[in-house]
Enzyme design. Sequence first.
Site, PDB file in Angstrom:
ATOM      1  N   ASP A  73       0.852  -1.194   0.000  1.00 36.63           N
ATOM      2  CA  ASP A  73       0.000   0.000   0.000  1.00 36.63           C
ATOM      3  C   ASP A  73       0.893   1.253   0.000  1.00 36.63           C
ATOM      4  O   ASP A  73       1.905   1.316   0.701  1.00 36.63           O
ATOM      5  CB  ASP A  73      -0.908  -0.025   1.247  1.00 36.63           C
ATOM      6  CG  ASP A  73      -2.043   0.963   1.149  1.00 36.63           C
ATOM      7  OD1 ASP A  73      -3.203   0.523   1.072  1.00 36.63           O
ATOM      8  OD2 ASP A  73      -1.785   2.200   1.151  1.00 36.63           O
ATOM      9  N   ASN A 122     -13.130  -3.160   2.548  1.00 36.67           N
ATOM     10  CA  ASN A 122     -14.137  -2.110   2.603  1.00 36.67           C
ATOM     11  C   ASN A 122     -15.015  -2.129   1.352  1.00 36.67           C
ATOM     12  O   ASN A 122     -14.506  -2.244   0.232  1.00 36.67           O
ATOM     13  CB  ASN A 122     -13.461  -0.736   2.707  1.00 36.67           C
ATOM     14  CG  ASN A 122     -12.580  -0.613   3.938  1.00 36.67           C
ATOM     15  OD1 ASN A 122     -12.912  -1.147   5.000  1.00 36.67           O
ATOM     16  ND2 ASN A 122     -11.458   0.078   3.816  1.00 36.67           N
ATOM     17  N   GLN A 127     -14.426   2.690   1.595  1.00 30.83           N
ATOM     18  CA  GLN A 127     -13.807   2.309   0.319  1.00 30.83           C
ATOM     19  C   GLN A 127     -13.522   3.562  -0.497  1.00 30.83           C
ATOM     20  O   GLN A 127     -14.420   4.359  -0.758  1.00 30.83           O
ATOM     21  CB  GLN A 127     -14.726   1.355  -0.477  1.00 30.83           C
ATOM     22  CG  GLN A 127     -14.065   0.849  -1.755  1.00 30.83           C
ATOM     23  CD  GLN A 127     -14.939  -0.133  -2.550  1.00 30.83           C
ATOM     24  OE1 GLN A 127     -16.130  -0.250  -2.298  1.00 30.83           O
ATOM     25  NE2 GLN A 127     -14.338  -0.789  -3.514  1.00 30.83           N
ATOM     26  N   HIS A 134     -10.584  -5.008  -3.169  1.00 28.96           N
ATOM     27  CA  HIS A 134      -9.241  -5.312  -2.658  1.00 28.96           C
ATOM     28  C   HIS A 134      -9.326  -5.700  -1.193  1.00 28.96           C
ATOM     29  O   HIS A 134     -10.250  -5.318  -0.489  1.00 28.96           O
ATOM     30  CB  HIS A 134      -8.286  -4.132  -2.847  1.00 28.96           C
ATOM     31  CG  HIS A 134      -8.801  -2.839  -2.303  1.00 28.96           C
ATOM     32  ND1 HIS A 134      -9.696  -2.041  -2.981  1.00 28.96           N
ATOM     33  CD2 HIS A 134      -8.582  -2.216  -1.127  1.00 28.96           C
ATOM     34  CE1 HIS A 134      -9.981  -0.980  -2.259  1.00 28.96           C
ATOM     35  NE2 HIS A 134      -9.333  -1.061  -1.121  1.00 28.96           N
ATOM     36  N   HIS A 191      -7.147  -5.641   2.360  1.00 34.55           N
ATOM     37  CA  HIS A 191      -5.992  -5.106   3.092  1.00 34.55           C
ATOM     38  C   HIS A 191      -5.430  -6.196   4.005  1.00 34.55           C
ATOM     39  O   HIS A 191      -6.191  -6.859   4.727  1.00 34.55           O
ATOM     40  CB  HIS A 191      -6.412  -3.939   3.983  1.00 34.55           C
ATOM     41  CG  HIS A 191      -6.927  -2.741   3.247  1.00 34.55           C
ATOM     42  ND1 HIS A 191      -6.147  -1.638   2.979  1.00 34.55           N
ATOM     43  CD2 HIS A 191      -8.157  -2.463   2.734  1.00 34.55           C
ATOM     44  CE1 HIS A 191      -6.876  -0.722   2.343  1.00 34.55           C
ATOM     45  NE2 HIS A 191      -8.104  -1.203   2.177  1.00 34.55           N
TER      46      HIS A 191
END
Length: 139
Positions: free
Chosen positions: A32, A88, A95, A101, A103
């Site tokens: 990230d 999310n 989001q 995606h 995390h």
Amino acid sequence: MKDNDCIFCLIANGDIPSNTVYEDEYFRAILDLSPAAKGHTLLLPKDHAEDLFSLPDDVAARVMPTARKIAAAVKEAMGADGINIVQNNGEAAGQTVRHFHVHIIPRKNGDNAMPLWNPGKSDPEEQKKIAEAVSALID
Ligand code: AMP
Ligand code: ZN
């Protein structure tokens, strides 16, 4: 299918460079850009799906096994004490990128890296009604 207007599609398919930690036929996992903790990793499907609700079943079925494999490596590499898996859906849920995606966030004891929810109070009657309402909508 890839959406050329979606940044995560472009990253997942290698059109935009990233710090990739894992890649297979279906997914790419990257670090990230604004990590909650060092080693914060994102698991991205290569095909575009906006969120959990539009993710095809076959991809969804591969998400957890793949996330677990990556989480184990992130945990060991970062010497983490724990891992949060966060996913999310929708603006209200935080989001910001409209491409599904997951995390993978490594945690150290007492790091305060991300706030969890504030535990609320539950009313037994209301809980019963909620459980019935949700249950009635599940196939
Ligand atoms: P979410 O808020 O669940 O949609 O998470 C989006 C995440 O994507 C955030 O943690 C961002 O820091 C991260 N992010 C956004 N753009 C990029 C990028 N180009 N490369 C890596 N991570 C990104
Ligand atoms: Zn996309």
